[in-house]
Scaffold this active site. Structure first.
Site, short mmCIF file in Angstrom:
data_model
loop_
_atom_site.label_atom_id
_atom_site.label_comp_id
_atom_site.label_asym_id
_atom_site.label_seq_id
_atom_site.Cartn_x
_atom_site.Cartn_y
_atom_site.Cartn_z
N CYS A 1 66.50 27.02 4.89
CA CYS A 1 67.36 26.93 6.08
C CYS A 1 68.01 25.56 6.23
CB CYS A 1 66.57 27.30 7.32
SG CYS A 1 66.12 29.05 7.31
N HIS B 1 70.07 24.17 13.29
CA HIS B 1 69.84 25.43 12.59
C HIS B 1 69.28 26.44 13.59
CE1 HIS B 1 68.37 28.46 9.98
NE2 HIS B 1 67.10 28.19 10.22
N ASN C 1 68.98 34.48 12.40
CA ASN C 1 68.86 33.36 11.46
C ASN C 1 69.56 33.75 10.16
OD1 ASN C 1 68.12 31.44 9.61
ND2 ASN C 1 65.95 31.43 10.15
N1 COA Z 1 57.49 42.44 18.30
C1 COA Z 1 56.39 42.46 19.07
N2 COA Z 1 55.29 41.75 18.79
C2 COA Z 1 55.33 40.99 17.69
C3 COA Z 1 56.45 40.90 16.85
C4 COA Z 1 57.57 41.69 17.19
N3 COA Z 1 58.70 41.69 16.47
N4 COA Z 1 56.21 40.05 15.84
C5 COA Z 1 54.95 39.61 16.02
N5 COA Z 1 54.42 40.17 17.13
C6 COA Z 1 53.10 39.98 17.71
C7 COA Z 1 52.09 39.50 16.71
O1 COA Z 1 51.59 40.56 15.93
C8 COA Z 1 51.04 38.89 17.62
O2 COA Z 1 50.22 39.92 18.12
P1 COA Z 1 48.65 39.69 18.27
O3 COA Z 1 48.52 38.56 19.26
O4 COA Z 1 48.17 41.01 18.76
O5 COA Z 1 48.16 39.31 16.91
C9 COA Z 1 51.86 38.34 18.78
O6 COA Z 1 53.13 38.98 18.71
C10 COA Z 1 52.06 36.86 18.72
O7 COA Z 1 52.35 36.49 17.38
P2 COA Z 1 52.88 35.08 16.98
O8 COA Z 1 53.12 35.05 15.49
O9 COA Z 1 52.01 34.04 17.59
O10 COA Z 1 54.24 35.13 17.75
P3 COA Z 1 55.23 33.98 18.00
O11 COA Z 1 55.45 33.81 19.42
O12 COA Z 1 54.88 32.76 17.19
O13 COA Z 1 56.57 34.57 17.39
C11 COA Z 1 57.85 34.31 15.40
C12 COA Z 1 56.65 34.95 16.03
C13 COA Z 1 57.89 34.72 13.93
C14 COA Z 1 59.10 34.83 16.10
C15 COA Z 1 57.74 32.78 15.58
O14 COA Z 1 56.49 32.35 15.10
C16 COA Z 1 58.81 32.03 14.87
O15 COA Z 1 59.95 32.06 15.29
N6 COA Z 1 58.45 31.29 13.81
C17 COA Z 1 59.36 30.51 13.08
C18 COA Z 1 60.12 31.44 12.16
C19 COA Z 1 61.29 30.73 11.55
O16 COA Z 1 61.92 29.95 12.19
N7 COA Z 1 61.56 31.05 10.28
C20 COA Z 1 62.64 30.51 9.58
C21 COA Z 1 62.38 29.09 9.27
S1 COA Z 1 63.79 28.18 9.19
#
Ligand code: COA
Length: 332
Positions: free
Chosen positions: A116, A257, A287
């Site tokens: 990214c 980004h 993204n």
């Molecule tokens: N819909 C509903 N629930 C979801 C979900 C979705 N699409 N994706 C994950 N969950 C759930 C998980 O399973 C978890 O459930 P649990 O508590 O029962 O295990 C819960 O939501 C929380 O998960 P978590 O991973 O802590 O969520 P989060 O708030 O961190 O959000 C991302 C997940 C992936 C959106 C977030 O971590 C993120 O944006 N990370 C960075 C990703 C990124 O920027 N990638 C590119 C890099 S440049």
């Protein structure tokens, strides 16, 4: 550095494919909700290519859009630098494919793989060539077809990514103070395991086994990537401002980004930047990896938030881990 040898961005072009995948569509595909995606990530919809469209096709369309707003003879392009992690194929490079499709005769180019941060790294590479004084027109492109490596049964990944591209033209600065002022960047390979596509390279070439094990898809530990991105984007932006004896109050426009709305607003808060100076279009595009920063530049221009003389701060964090920030004085 004397202003005379600086590079400046003189044109911006963007492209997203017409097909739209909304949160409502995703609700029918995986166990998720529009409310969860909007609250945790800030995305409402993303654009996806049709089968048979590659990163080079989006890149070519982005250059055509740039030409439409800033006509010039493409034969004058000295160099093409493409940031992408979803090239049409392992080789030839996307830069070669773009050069051929656009019929640019006497140029050279290469791809930059920085996740990214791909556009930012490509931009900084292009800037160095212009600063050398020997390059007058450099095309810098960010283009990614993330749908080509997204598992649409993995709800933590498929909600995030979209396809898109952007291109900028770099030319020598002509007036005092304008153009690219400085950049900082850092790679930390310990983060590789948290965001990668393990299959298809020389270590795990494509086989029935790699397909069965879903190794050709994005593998992401979202929580670890999120924590790193929040910390690193703040660190890189603070570092570049400090070393130029500036603070967040001096910044007119913050282009980050677009990975997660919360990462962008956390950085803006840390810098003391009000939301009106922060460009956010993740709701429309998701993204798009190397596409996000030029797409956000276009949004900033369209919304009147990016004007002549503005001090612009650009920042990215991505797979690798890679990170960086660039400071520039806008002069269009
Ligand atoms: N819909 C509903 N629930 C979801 C979900 C979705 N699409 N994706 C994950 N969950 C759930 C998980 O399973 C978890 O459930 P649990 O508590 O029962 O295990 C819960 O939501 C929380 O998960 P978590 O991973 O802590 O969520 P989060 O708030 O961190 O959000 C991302 C997940 C992936 C959106 C977030 O971590 C993120 O944006 N990370 C960075 C990703 C990124 O920027 N990638 C590119 C890099 S440049």
């Amino acid at each position: 550095m004397s202003t005379a040898s600086r590079a400046k961005i003189t044109a911006v072009g963007t492209y997203v494919p017409p097909r739209v995948l909304t949160n409502a569509d995703l609700e029918k595909m995986v166990d998720t909700t529009d409310a969860w995606i909007m609250e945790r990530v800030g995305i409402r919809e993303r654009h996806l290519v049709e089968t048979g469209v590659g990163a080079s096709d989006l890149a070519v369309e982005a250059v055509k859009s740039l030409l439409a707003s800033h006509p010039f003879d493409l034969q004058e392009v000295d160099l093409i630098v493409v940031g992408t992690v979803t090239p049409d194929m392992m080789y030839p490079s996307t830069a070669c494919l773009v050069q051929h499709k656009l019929g640019i005769k006497n140029t050279w180019g290469f791809d930059v793989s920085a996740g990214c941060s791909g556009f930012l790294y490509a931009l900084n590479a292009g800037v160095k060539f212009v600063e050398s004084g020997k390059y007058k027109k450099v095309l810098v492109i960010g283009s990614d077809v993330n749908s080509s490596m997204t598992d649409y049964t993995d709800r933590a990944v498929c909600i995030i990514f979209g396809d898109g591209a952007g291109a900028v033209l770099l030319e020598p600065a002509t007036s005092d103070g304008e153009g690219i002022i400085d950049h900082v960047a850092q790679i930390e390979g310990m983060g590789g395991e948290f965001l990668c596509m393990p299959g298809g390279g020389s270590l795990n070439p494509a086989s029935h086994q790699t397909v069965d094990q879903k190794m050709h898809y994005i593998h992401q530990d979202g929580r670890n990537v999120f924590k790193y991105a929040v910390k690193k984007m703040a660190e890189m932006t603070e570092r570049i401002l400090k070393r130029n004896k500036l603070t967040g109050h001096d910044v007119d426009c913050f282009i980050a980004h677009q990975a997660n709305r919360r990462i962008i607003t956390a950085t803006a808060d840390r810098l003391g930047l009000p939301l009106e100076k922060v460009i956010i279009n993740i709701d429309r595009y998701g993204n798009t990896t190397a596409g996000t920063i030029p797409l956000a530049m276009r949004t900033a221009l369209d919304e009147g938030k990016l004007k002549e003389g503005n001090l612009v701060l650009i920042a990215a964090v991505g797979a690798g881990f890679t990170s960086g920030a660039t400071l520039l004085r806008w002069a269009f």
